[in-house]
Design a protein around this motif. Structure first.
Motif, PDB file in Angstrom:
ATOM      1  N   THR A 157      45.831  34.696  38.304  1.00 29.01           N
ATOM      2  CA  THR A 157      45.765  36.090  37.870  1.00 29.01           C
ATOM      3  C   THR A 157      44.749  36.833  38.741  1.00 29.01           C
ATOM      4  O   THR A 157      43.885  36.201  39.366  1.00 29.01           O
ATOM      5  N   PRO A 158      44.806  38.148  38.769  1.00 29.92           N
ATOM      6  CA  PRO A 158      43.804  38.914  39.534  1.00 29.92           C
ATOM      7  C   PRO A 158      42.517  39.157  38.759  1.00 29.92           C
ATOM      8  O   PRO A 158      41.682  39.958  39.177  1.00 29.92           O
ATOM      9  N   ALA A 159      42.341  38.463  37.620  1.00 34.15           N
ATOM     10  CA  ALA A 159      41.188  38.742  36.759  1.00 34.15           C
ATOM     11  C   ALA A 159      39.860  38.453  37.453  1.00 34.15           C
ATOM     12  O   ALA A 159      38.832  39.039  37.110  1.00 34.15           O
ATOM     13  N   ALA A 160      39.854  37.538  38.429  1.00 37.27           N
ATOM     14  CA  ALA A 160      38.606  37.164  39.088  1.00 37.27           C
ATOM     15  C   ALA A 160      38.382  37.912  40.391  1.00 37.27           C
ATOM     16  O   ALA A 160      37.531  37.518  41.188  1.00 37.27           O
ATOM     17  N   SER A 161      39.117  38.990  40.588  1.00 35.10           N
ATOM     18  CA  SER A 161      38.938  39.767  41.820  1.00 35.10           C
ATOM     19  C   SER A 161      37.513  40.332  41.890  1.00 35.10           C
ATOM     20  O   SER A 161      37.032  40.954  40.932  1.00 35.10           O
ATOM     21  N   GLY A 162      36.845  40.092  42.995  1.00 36.89           N
ATOM     22  CA  GLY A 162      35.477  40.558  43.159  1.00 36.89           C
ATOM     23  C   GLY A 162      34.425  39.613  42.632  1.00 36.89           C
ATOM     24  O   GLY A 162      33.233  39.917  42.706  1.00 36.89           O
ATOM     25  N   VAL A 163      34.832  38.451  42.089  1.00 36.42           N
ATOM     26  CA  VAL A 163      33.892  37.460  41.567  1.00 36.42           C
ATOM     27  C   VAL A 163      33.750  36.336  42.584  1.00 36.42           C
ATOM     28  O   VAL A 163      34.743  35.825  43.106  1.00 36.42           O
ATOM     29  N   ALA A 164      32.511  35.957  42.882  1.00 36.45           N
ATOM     30  CA  ALA A 164      32.267  34.874  43.845  1.00 36.45           C
ATOM     31  C   ALA A 164      32.853  33.570  43.329  1.00 36.45           C
ATOM     32  O   ALA A 164      32.722  33.250  42.141  1.00 36.45           O
ATOM     33  N   GLN A 165      33.511  32.846  44.221  1.00 34.59           N
ATOM     34  CA  GLN A 165      34.127  31.570  43.855  1.00 34.59           C
ATOM     35  C   GLN A 165      33.493  30.433  44.658  1.00 34.59           C
ATOM     36  O   GLN A 165      32.855  30.662  45.690  1.00 34.59           O
ATOM     37  N   VAL A 166      33.708  29.215  44.177  1.00 33.34           N
ATOM     38  CA  VAL A 166      33.170  28.042  44.869  1.00 33.34           C
ATOM     39  C   VAL A 166      33.715  27.959  46.279  1.00 33.34           C
ATOM     40  O   VAL A 166      33.009  27.605  47.224  1.00 33.34           O
ATOM     41  N   GLY A 167      34.984  28.303  46.465  1.00 34.10           N
ATOM     42  CA  GLY A 167      35.583  28.300  47.800  1.00 34.10           C
ATOM     43  C   GLY A 167      36.184  26.959  48.159  1.00 34.10           C
ATOM     44  O   GLY A 167      36.009  25.962  47.450  1.00 34.10           O
ATOM     45  N   ALA A 168      36.902  26.942  49.257  1.00 35.36           N
ATOM     46  CA  ALA A 168      37.618  25.738  49.676  1.00 35.36           C
ATOM     47  C   ALA A 168      36.646  24.593  49.933  1.00 35.36           C
ATOM     48  O   ALA A 168      35.622  24.764  50.591  1.00 35.36           O
ATOM     49  N   LEU A 169      36.967  23.447  49.382  1.00 32.62           N
ATOM     50  CA  LEU A 169      36.158  22.252  49.577  1.00 32.62           C
ATOM     51  C   LEU A 169      36.775  21.388  50.670  1.00 32.62           C
ATOM     52  O   LEU A 169      37.990  21.385  50.855  1.00 32.62           O
ATOM     53  N   PRO A 170      35.945  20.648  51.362  1.00 33.78           N
ATOM     54  CA  PRO A 170      36.507  19.676  52.307  1.00 33.78           C
ATOM     55  C   PRO A 170      37.228  18.574  51.540  1.00 33.78           C
ATOM     56  O   PRO A 170      37.077  18.438  50.321  1.00 33.78           O
TER      57      PRO A 170
END
Length: 553
Positions: free
Chosen positions: A203-216
């Motif tokens: 969903t777009p609910a987390a738009s603008g919220v920092a995320q953990v990001g891609a992990l190796p």
């Protein structure tokens, strides 16, 4: 046997559920990639299970150590990643604990008194919670002390959408603790993380919220830590503090649970287990690890019977690594910060400060001072203050030996402190009880204390002719104590007073006999204090040979 395996398997599954979000959160708290927390929760558990002694010590990343690691890694030289620094730090912690185990230095745990340890843990708890508020609110503020955090918060900014995610996560976690069953409260952090990852991914609910990001790729990295000598030297002081805190806190947790379970704990084995776990963490992409109180309690309550439960925790963590690699990229950081905030504040209480202040104000002040040092100075300074303060309080308490003037409880052969009981005292003899061993820390004050009590007896009861020391509580006399007794004999002789002993314990008497001390100074010895009181001024004073019996006391 089957029931033991079943209990350990169930306990391992339950604790792994709690360990997954904590591993991710505490790695982030230490300024490390989230996967480092997962690596530190895998093979190090097997190393501890092989060499440790507690079946319920929940080993892995812990909040207090994460804060110390973050401070240690903050000053790394350019070009050195936080992950590389964490591996070196874990290797040094493991090496130092291993050396301490080799030298049998498990008594190091006594360097921190309980008030100092609690003050440190509470201060770290508050600092961790304060440090997560910027992440929760989407602010760029950062710092390892409250002044630094407040200064950076001025220009840190704020993201309302992050505050909504973080505040909502905190509310859900608190609601699960208060309104839901115990199982739901335990599963709530994991369920919240899974739900937040789903909302963020689909969903777009987390738009603008920092995320953990891609992990190796979560493939366990087996490699030696950096062998850069300047880096090892730079991190060595921090490693010593982290290692001390890891051992002291882990031993406190495992000892308390061992007492509940009626089990015997081996501090030396705990030292070896922690050393091995940290060394393995340094070779497998992890971070320094220690025992967690919350996870250990959970293992205990879940029915762990042996250290096989830790093996099962590692197995379930491996499954988590295989299943969560891709979804973790969508995890909102404010939600992860919320799990840290609620977890650490759940163990904070002001009751310990109130109890310490009511029982011993000096120890209450030490607890508060250590907490303040964590919040306003640094964790290293707080630990140093805790160690120095604990030693200083010990020296202050033992600088003067406790000696009580005692008299006979009417109608009995019992002798008690004249300040606390109605007793009878004979003018010609001063009855005194030494309430602790005579060693170098208190020996210098013995003469002054005894002479003051003799003067008090002379003023209140009458002119004495001899001083009878009840030595029952004295378990040891070192050379300093022996010299103090010689000085006391001389000081009493100058006032025409004789020195006498009663109820000397066997090991103490053996040492006095070894140097012929009693014969040399003509000190009479009585089997009981009442016998000594009744001997009288002109009674036949028994020789040492006539009273070998006290040596068997």
């Amino acid at each position: 046997m089957k029931s033991t395996w079943r209990a350990d398997l169930m306990a391992g599954a339950i604790v792994a559920v709690l360990l997954i979000p904590q591993s991710l959160a505490y790695a982030m708290l230490a300024g490390l990639p989230p996967q480092v927390g997962l690596y530190a929760s895998l093979l190090p558990l097997l190393a501890y299970a092989a060499l440790g002694s507690s079946p319920v010590l929940g080993l892995g990343p812990v909040a207090v150590l994460a804060l110390m690691i973050a401070q240690a890694l903050a000053g790394l030289p350019a070009g050195v990643s936080a992950e590389a620094g964490a591996l070196v730090l874990a290797a040094e912690v493991g090496a130092l604990l291993g050396l301490a185990a080799l030298l049998r230095l498990d008594a190091l745990s006594s360097l921190l008194s309980v008030p100092a340890l609690r003050g440190f843990e509470n201060g770290a708890t508050l600092m961790i919670a304060a440090g997560q508020l910027p992440v929760l609110l989407g602010s760029a503020a950062a710092g390892f002390t409250l002044p630094d955090l407040a200064t950076s918060a001025v220009h840190g900014g704020l993201r309302p959408v992050s505050a909504v995610w973080g505040g909502g996560a905190v509310a859900l976690l608190l609601l699960s603790r208060r309104a839901g069953p115990r199982l739901l409260a335990r599963l709530a952090p994991l369920l919240l993380l899974v739900g937040a990852m789903g909302l963020s991914a689909f969903t777009p609910a987390a738009s603008g919220v920092a995320q953990v990001g891609a992990l190796p790729s979560l493939a366990l990295p087996l490699a030696l830590p950096s062998l850069d000598k300047p880096l090892w030297l730079q991190l060595l002081p921090s490693a010593a503090l982290v290692g001390l805190m890891a051992f002291v806190s882990s031993l406190a947790v495992s000892e308390s649970l061992a007492q509940r379970r009626g089990e015997k704990l081996l501090p030396a084995a705990e030292l070896r287990g922690l050393a091995a776990a940290n060394l393995v963490a340094s070779f497998t992409g992890g971070m320094p690890v220690a025992g967690s109180f919350s996870r250990s309690i959970l293992l205990h309550e879940a029915g762990s019977r042996s250290r096989w439960s830790l093996v099962f925790v590692a197995v379930f963590m491996l499954l988590a690594m295989l299943l969560l690699a891709r979804p973790l990229a969508y995890l909102p950081k404010p939600v992860l910060a919320a799990t840290i905030l609620v977890a650490v504040l759940g163990g904070f209480t002001l009751r310990h400060y109130r109890e310490a202040w009511a029982y011993a104000r000096a120890e209450g002040l030490l607890m508060a001072a250590v907490t303040a040092a964590v919040l306003l100075w640094s964790v290293g300074a707080a630990l140093a203050l805790g160690v120095v303060g604990s030693i200083a309080l010990l020296l202050q308490r033992t600088a003067r030996p406790h000696v009580a003037r005692i008299g006979r409880v009417p109608g009995t052969h019992h002798y008690r402190n004249v300040e606390r009981h109605v007793v009878e005292c004979r003018p010609e003899v001063v009855g005194l009880r030494i309430d602790e061993s005579l060693v170098f820390t208190n020996a210098r004050g013995l003469v002054d204390v005894v002479l003051a009590l003799v003067a008090e007896h002379r003023a209140k009861v009458g002119e004495p002719r001899r001083v009878l020391l009840l030595m029952g509580p004295v378990n040891h006399i070192d050379v300093s104590g022996l010299v103090a007794l010689q000085e006391l004999h001389a000081a009493l002789a100058a006032e025409d007073l004789g020195l006498e002993f009663s109820e000397v314990k066997g090991p103490v008497l053996d040492r006095l006999k070894a140097v012929g001390w009693l014969e040399r100074y003509h000190v009479p010895l009585y089997l009981s204090h009442h016998q000594g009181i009744q001997a009288g001024e002109h009674a036949l004073r028994p020789s040492l040979a006539d009273h070998d019996a006290p040596g068997q006391l």
